[in-house]
Design a protein around this motif. Structure first.
Motif, short mmCIF file in Angstrom:
data_model
loop_
_atom_site.label_atom_id
_atom_site.label_comp_id
_atom_site.label_asym_id
_atom_site.label_seq_id
_atom_site.Cartn_x
_atom_site.Cartn_y
_atom_site.Cartn_z
N PRO A 61 38.16 30.55 36.81
CA PRO A 61 38.35 31.13 38.15
C PRO A 61 39.83 31.36 38.45
CG PRO A 61 36.92 29.20 38.21
CD PRO A 61 37.55 29.23 36.86
N SER A 62 40.10 32.40 39.21
CA SER A 62 41.49 32.73 39.56
C SER A 62 41.56 33.15 41.02
CB SER A 62 42.01 33.87 38.67
OG SER A 62 43.28 34.28 39.08
N LEU A 63 42.46 32.49 41.76
CA LEU A 63 42.65 32.84 43.16
C LEU A 63 43.30 34.21 43.32
CD1 LEU A 63 43.83 29.45 44.69
CD2 LEU A 63 41.64 30.59 45.06
N SER A 64 44.13 34.59 42.34
CA SER A 64 44.82 35.88 42.43
C SER A 64 43.86 37.04 42.35
CB SER A 64 45.87 35.99 41.33
OG SER A 64 45.25 35.93 40.05
N TRP A 65 42.68 36.84 41.77
CA TRP A 65 41.68 37.92 41.65
C TRP A 65 41.24 38.41 43.04
CZ3 TRP A 65 36.46 38.01 43.13
CH2 TRP A 65 35.72 39.10 42.65
N TRP A 66 41.18 37.48 44.00
CA TRP A 66 40.74 37.85 45.34
C TRP A 66 41.74 38.77 46.04
CZ3 TRP A 66 35.95 36.76 47.04
CH2 TRP A 66 35.23 35.78 46.36
N PHE A 67 43.03 38.66 45.66
CA PHE A 67 44.08 39.40 46.37
C PHE A 67 44.61 40.57 45.56
CE2 PHE A 67 44.21 34.91 47.59
CZ PHE A 67 43.94 35.00 48.95
N ASP A 68 44.02 40.83 44.39
CA ASP A 68 44.47 41.93 43.53
C ASP A 68 43.42 43.04 43.56
OD1 ASP A 68 45.56 43.61 41.70
OD2 ASP A 68 45.48 42.21 40.01
N PRO A 69 43.68 44.14 44.29
CA PRO A 69 42.68 45.22 44.36
C PRO A 69 42.49 45.94 43.05
CG PRO A 69 44.71 45.88 45.46
CD PRO A 69 44.88 44.43 45.10
N LYS A 70 43.47 45.84 42.13
CA LYS A 70 43.36 46.53 40.84
C LYS A 70 42.63 45.71 39.78
CE LYS A 70 47.64 49.16 41.53
NZ LYS A 70 48.98 49.48 40.95
N ALA A 71 42.36 44.44 40.08
CA ALA A 71 41.68 43.58 39.11
C ALA A 71 40.25 44.08 38.88
CB ALA A 71 41.67 42.14 39.59
#
Length: 612
Positions: free
Chosen positions: A405-415
């Motif tokens: 799991p990655s918290l940055s995934w929630w805030f990265d629209p390009k992910a």
């Protein structure tokens, strides 16, 4: 009609014949024995015959108790049917589901390749390594869970050595077909030759002589090569069977080394506390000191027998030979090392599975280890069992993520929006778990229930009384052998619950230390090696589809004898000194005195009550 033709026809229909003849052959049991006991023994014999001959699918035979015991008036169906999904079945199921998750993410392959790089690729040493590992794990975990974990690792090792099993079987078949084609071709060529050579053939004979020799040598070379391939394939198939069969046997052997390793050991402690409250001879430490050497001796003897029977025990075990097989082993070792490097570092899913497996093992070990307080005391006494632990852990597999799991995934629209994938899906578990084995285990439990309800076990136990006239050492061996044979058809837990009181009573009659009879019988109840239904580990190995019943009977018969000899050696040597078995203990006297007191004074008490 020729005998050979008739025998072939009979073999074609031998399964229906077994189904028809067996009930008629053993029908005298219904009239020569006491009613309930005779009916129960009749059904037990039928099931044993059908399991051995595979006249019916094993799972269908396992369901016969549901049909026969209620209709014969032995056990009502409401008592019988719940036996097919007891607590043990849930533990069995949780082990299989955990094994499915290991297989899903290839963790078993990583473990297998690592083991191979350490121990080498000689089959005998591999069998010893797998037996040692399985026995050690089953000392602390259930035999069922250990077998379910180790079999995928064994299959990965075998595939690394010999390739895919189906390909190996096909290679054997194609080789035999090729041999047949060569022989038929030679036969046709011989019949097509003229009986008298013509003049032209005689003149050209010298010119074609060298060509004929070359053709013959080429054919002989091809036949020899085909024979070598067939022989090597058969050897590899034998090693494959030996590898699969050694794991459940080692798990059953290892479970006897600790009190918590298998249920009969704990039942012995409970029976001793019930019948002999002052007995403190056995605790975790004393049992381990006695039983671990027994396990070690039996494990070595079992390894020698399995390695001898399945082709792993030969001069190559101690000496290196520079032959074709050695070259193949060298190539396999290089390939294994290369494959292990290709796996790369441990990924998140493999790490998660490893953690959950270790957690699974630790929780099972620490739930109620007896020699220290376990975590089960945090709950109501008797409410939490090994099955609860197993189901909790495997339930986590169905929702724990397979990607980190990655918290940055929630805030990265390009992910990338990759769908959530758990460690294990229900479809994978459904496809991987051999559900027919659940019925097989249930059939064994149902049979044990009927033996107890009908009084068959008590009737058989009563016939042990003539053993009182035998020397104690001989009686001990016969009791242990009888219990080991009985547990081939019933669960070891039910067997030891039924027979321990009878054995304790027999020890009282012959004035022998009860432990001298009870300890060997308890250990012997775990030595069930001859049938797939005998133990859950046997069932799991048989579920692989690569073993036949006759393989287990042939191997297990000698294993039972070796186990009996190992127990006899232990109880008559270091067992005598550890438990002071050559004297009748004081802790056994109060039971005898109270029994005698009851026999003498019971009539007087009865009369007094009537007077009052």
């Amino acid at each position: 009609m020729k005998v050979s033709v008739l025998s072939k026809k009979l073999w074609c229909v031998h399964k229906p014949l077994v189904l028809l003849i067996t009930p008629l052959l053993f029908s005298p049991l219904l009239v020569t024995l006491p009613e309930k006991e005779g009916k129960c023994l009749y059904v037990v014999v039928l099931m044993a015959m059908f399991w051995c001959s595979e006249a019916l699918p094993l799972a269908i035979t396992a369901m016969l108790p549901v049909c026969l015991f209620p209709t014969l008036g032995i056990v009502p169906s409401k008592k019988l049917c719940p036996q097919y999904f007891l607590e043990t079945n849930f533990l069995f199921l949780s082990g299989l589901v955990m094994a499915s998750s290991i297989e899903e993410w290839g963790l078993h392959r990583r473990i297998a390749l690592k083991v191979l790089t350490i121990v080498g690729v000689k089959p005998a040493w591999l069998i010893l390594g797998m037996m040692t590992t399985s026995s050690f794990l089953s000392m602390w975990l259930s035999n069922t869970a250990t077998t379910a974990m180790m079999l995928p690792i064994a299959n990965a090792i075998l595939e690394s050595l010999f390739g895919d099993l189906e390909t190996l079987k096909q290679k054997c078949k194609s080789t035999e077909d090729r041999d047949s084609d060569v022989i038929n071709g030679q036969s046709t060529k011989m019949h097509s030759l003229p009986s008298v050579a013509s003049e032209k053939q005689m003149l050209s004979l010298d010119g074609t002589d060298s060509l004929s020799k070359s053709v013959d040598e080429s054919e002989q070379s091809e036949m020899q090569k085909a024979e070598d391939i067939r022989s090597e394939s058969e050897y590899q198939m034998k090693v494959w069977k030996g590898f699969l069969i050694c794991i459940p046997y080692a798990a059953s052997i290892g479970g006897t080394a600790t009190l918590t390793g298998t249920a009969p050991n704990l039942i012995l402690i409970g029976q001793l506390k019930s019948y002999f409250p002052d007995c403190d001879a056995i605790n975790f430490g004393s049992w381990f000191a006695f039983a671990f050497p027994v396990m070690f001796v039996f494990l070595v003897l079992g390894w020698l027998w399995i390695a001898f029977l399945y082709g792993g025990l030969n001069t190559r075990l101690c000496f290196n030979k520079h032959d074709q097989r050695a070259e193949a082993e060298a190539r396999a070792k290089a390939l294994i090392e290369e494959d292990y490097r290709k796996l790369g570092p441990l990924n998140f899913a493999e790490g998660a599975i490893s953690f959950l497996f270790v957690l699974f093992a630790v929780l099972l070990f620490t739930r109620d280890p007896k020699f220290v307080t376990g975590w089960s005391v945090c709950f109501k006494k008797g409410y939490v069992s090994d099955a609860v632990t197993g189901v909790i852990i495997v339930s986590i597999l169905f929702f724990f993520p397979s990607q980190k799991p990655s918290l940055s995934w929630w805030f990265d629209p390009k992910a990338s929006n990759i769908p959530y994938v758990p460690l294990l899906s229900w479809k994978k578990a459904q496809d991987s778990v051999p559900w027919n084995i659940i019925l097989l285990l249930g059939g064994g439990f149902a049979m044990a229930q009927a033996c107890e309800e009908s009084g068959l076990a008590s009737w058989i136990g009563g016939h042990l009384q003539p053993l009182a006239r035998l020397p104690p050492a001989v009686a001990m061996m016969l009791i242990t052998a009888f219990v080991a044979c009985f547990t081939e058809f019933a669960s070891n837990t039910a067997t030891i619950i039924i027979f321990l009181p009878v054995i304790a009573e027999l020890a009282f009659h012959v004035s022998v230390n009860p432990l001298y009879f009870m300890i060997p019988a308890t250990i012997g109840s775990s030595y069930a090696f001859m049938l797939p239904v005998s133990t859950p580990p046997n069932s799991i190995a048989f579920a692989s589809g690569h073993l036949m019943v006759k393989d287990m009977v042939k191997t297990g018969f000698v294993m039972n004898i070796l186990g009996l000899l190992s127990i006899s050696l232990a109880i008559n040597t270091w067992g005598l000194a550890m438990f002071n078995l050559n004297t009748y203990p004081d802790w056994a006297r109060p039971l005898n005195q109270s029994a005698s007191f009851a026999e003498v004074h019971l009539p007087d008490v009865h009369m007094t009550n009537m007077t009052v």
